[in-house]
Motif scaffolding. Structure first.
Motif, short mmCIF file in Angstrom:
data_model
loop_
_atom_site.label_atom_id
_atom_site.label_comp_id
_atom_site.label_asym_id
_atom_site.label_seq_id
_atom_site.Cartn_x
_atom_site.Cartn_y
_atom_site.Cartn_z
N CYS A 41 0.99 -1.32 -0.09
CA CYS A 41 0.12 -0.08 -0.14
C CYS A 41 0.93 1.28 0.04
CB CYS A 41 -1.02 -0.21 1.10
SG CYS A 41 0.35 -0.30 2.67
N VAL A 42 2.41 1.50 0.63
CA VAL A 42 3.18 2.37 -0.07
C VAL A 42 2.90 3.28 -0.91
CG1 VAL A 42 5.30 3.48 0.12
CG2 VAL A 42 4.96 1.71 1.28
N GLU A 43 2.42 2.69 -2.07
CA GLU A 43 2.03 3.49 -3.36
C GLU A 43 1.17 3.94 -2.96
OE1 GLU A 43 1.52 1.29 -7.15
OE2 GLU A 43 2.14 -0.24 -6.22
N PHE A 44 -0.02 3.48 -2.32
CA PHE A 44 -1.48 4.21 -2.36
C PHE A 44 -1.67 5.03 -1.64
CE2 PHE A 44 -2.50 -0.76 -2.40
CZ PHE A 44 -2.24 -0.60 -3.90
N VAL A 45 -0.28 5.86 -0.59
CA VAL A 45 -1.17 6.99 -0.38
C VAL A 45 -0.21 8.13 -0.55
CG1 VAL A 45 -1.48 5.73 1.76
CG2 VAL A 45 1.38 5.48 1.43
N GLU A 46 1.11 7.75 -1.89
CA GLU A 46 1.96 8.80 -1.69
C GLU A 46 1.47 9.76 -2.42
OE1 GLU A 46 3.71 7.30 -5.59
OE2 GLU A 46 5.64 5.61 -5.09
N GLU A 47 0.23 10.29 -2.56
CA GLU A 47 -0.74 11.58 -3.19
C GLU A 47 -0.59 11.99 -1.92
OE1 GLU A 47 -0.83 14.76 -5.62
OE2 GLU A 47 0.15 12.70 -5.93
N LEU A 48 -1.09 11.26 -0.99
CA LEU A 48 -1.46 11.57 0.42
C LEU A 48 -0.12 12.14 1.24
CD1 LEU A 48 -3.56 11.72 3.21
CD2 LEU A 48 -2.55 9.50 3.31
N MET A 49 0.73 12.10 0.86
CA MET A 49 1.76 11.70 2.43
C MET A 49 3.01 13.49 1.25
SD MET A 49 2.85 8.22 3.41
CE MET A 49 4.20 9.09 4.60
N TYR A 50 3.06 13.06 0.15
CA TYR A 50 3.98 13.13 -0.69
C TYR A 50 2.99 14.41 -2.25
CZ TYR A 50 6.49 9.82 1.90
OH TYR A 50 6.91 8.63 2.41
N GLY A 51 1.64 14.55 -2.05
CA GLY A 51 1.83 15.07 -3.27
C GLY A 51 1.69 16.37 -2.69
N HIS A 52 2.04 17.53 -2.03
CA HIS A 52 1.89 18.32 -1.50
C HIS A 52 3.87 19.07 -1.73
CE1 HIS A 52 4.32 16.78 2.31
NE2 HIS A 52 4.60 18.01 2.19
N LEU A 53 4.60 17.97 -2.38
CA LEU A 53 5.59 18.18 -2.67
C LEU A 53 5.58 18.13 -5.05
CD1 LEU A 53 7.68 15.82 -0.66
CD2 LEU A 53 7.24 18.17 -0.47
N ARG A 54 4.57 17.89 -5.21
CA ARG A 54 4.58 18.09 -6.71
C ARG A 54 5.13 19.60 -7.33
NH1 ARG A 54 1.82 14.89 -9.92
NH2 ARG A 54 0.59 12.65 -8.29
N LYS A 55 5.50 19.72 -7.76
CA LYS A 55 5.93 21.34 -8.97
C LYS A 55 4.96 21.96 -8.96
CE LYS A 55 8.39 23.80 -12.20
NZ LYS A 55 9.31 23.19 -13.68
N GLU A 56 3.51 21.58 -9.13
CA GLU A 56 2.45 21.85 -9.84
C GLU A 56 1.08 20.93 -9.07
OE1 GLU A 56 1.34 22.40 -13.37
OE2 GLU A 56 3.09 23.60 -13.85
N PRO A 57 1.17 21.02 -7.16
CA PRO A 57 0.47 20.62 -6.42
C PRO A 57 -0.98 19.90 -7.18
CG PRO A 57 0.92 21.48 -5.26
CD PRO A 57 1.54 22.50 -6.52
N LEU A 58 -1.95 19.44 -7.59
CA LEU A 58 -2.99 18.98 -7.60
C LEU A 58 -4.11 19.41 -6.66
CD1 LEU A 58 -3.03 15.22 -8.32
CD2 LEU A 58 -2.57 17.01 -10.29
N LYS A 59 -5.42 20.23 -7.53
CA LYS A 59 -6.31 20.43 -6.45
C LYS A 59 -7.01 19.49 -5.41
CE LYS A 59 -5.94 24.75 -9.67
NZ LYS A 59 -7.30 25.92 -10.81
#
Length: 287
Positions: free
Chosen positions: A269-287
């Protein structure tokens, strides 16, 4: 009237049968059942895929069904937290009789306060949400099965959740060199009961989704006892002077899976929580 009486009689027989089955499952290790011998021809064969049929992972204490794991004050009664409203019934909590003997965990006053704070901030605090390894005993009563691999001299327990594993050591190496998510498991046989002492666990795991927690001083003594064909009684005694006023115990049944699906699948499940934990680090975070 006759049909009603007959129906009540049938219900009574079913409930009585269920009570007898539960009583049988709770019999001590000295009960008449003799499990098949394992690879060493001496001790019971625990090999197989096992799973609970309870709601302990939601809350190990007795609990009624409720709308969500995290609530907020409402105009009249508490309502689900904003983050889980869209989940509706999927995010609700099923009722459970609990697995804690005596019903209530003997927290210290300060530890109970932390438990309550965990419940109020469940979505951010529960390590399961972030796919952290579940620790012991929680790994044994999650919604996914686990498999015991037992040979003449060794034992490995593999969990479907997050690919967690632990070796059961039968030669005590002494204190764990470092704390870890799943701790150090040291086993011995007492008749047909496998007794496993688990120490060296991090304090970041929980017992369930209800915020029940422990410290890094926790010691868990597990007892695995076959009590019938494809049925095992599991007990865990918890000692943690940093969190509880006294040792306490949980107990439950484990059921051996049968048929084509008696195997572990992958739930990495690590890959299932990548957006939750690291999504704010995207160059352009998802809305």
């Amino acid at each position: 009237m006759i049909r009603t009486v007959a129906a009540l009689a049938v219900v009574g027989m079913v409930l009585a049968g269920a009570g007898q089955a539960e009583a049988q499952a709770r019999r001590p290790a000295a009960a008449a059942y003799k499990a098949p011998r394992g690879p060493d021809k001496v001790h019971p064969d625990l090999n197989g895929v096992w799973q609970v049929m309870n709601t302990a992972n939601w809350d190990i204490e007795p609990h009624a069904a409720r709308a969500a794991l995290q609530m907020r004050p409402g105009p009249v009664v508490p309502v689900p937290a904003k983050e889980v409203v869209a989940l509706g019934a999927v995010g609700s909590v099923p009722a459970g009789l609990g697995v804690v003997e005596g019903g209530e965990i003997p927290y210290t006053a300060e530890a109970r306060k932390i438990r309550d704070e965990n419940r109020q901030d469940y979505l951010k605090r529960d390590p399961e949400v972030k796919c952290y390894l579940p620790g012991v005993p929680r790994a044994n009563y999650m919604h996914l099965p686990f498999q015991i691999f037992q040979s003449e001299k060794a034992m490995l327990i593999a969990y479907e959740y997050a690919g967690a594993v632990r070796n059961v050591l039968f030669n005590d190496p002494g204190p764990a060199p470092v704390d870890s998510w799943m701790g150090q498991s040291v086993g011995k046989w007492e008749g047909d009961t496998l007794v496993v002492t688990v120490t060296g666990q991090l304090d970041r795991t929980w017992f369930d989704r209800a915020g029940n927690h422990h410290s890094d001083q926790m010691k868990v003594v597990e007892r695995w006892t076959p009590v019938g064909p494809n049925l095992m009684r599991y007990e865990a005694t918890i000692t943690d002077p940093g969190t509880f006023t006294r040792p306490w115990k949980m107990s439950m049944n484990l059921y051996k899976r049968q048929g084509e699906d008696a195997r572990l699948q992958q739930f990495k499940c690590v890959e299932f929580v990548e957006e939750l934990m690291y999504g704010h680090l995207r160059k352009e975070p998802l809305k």
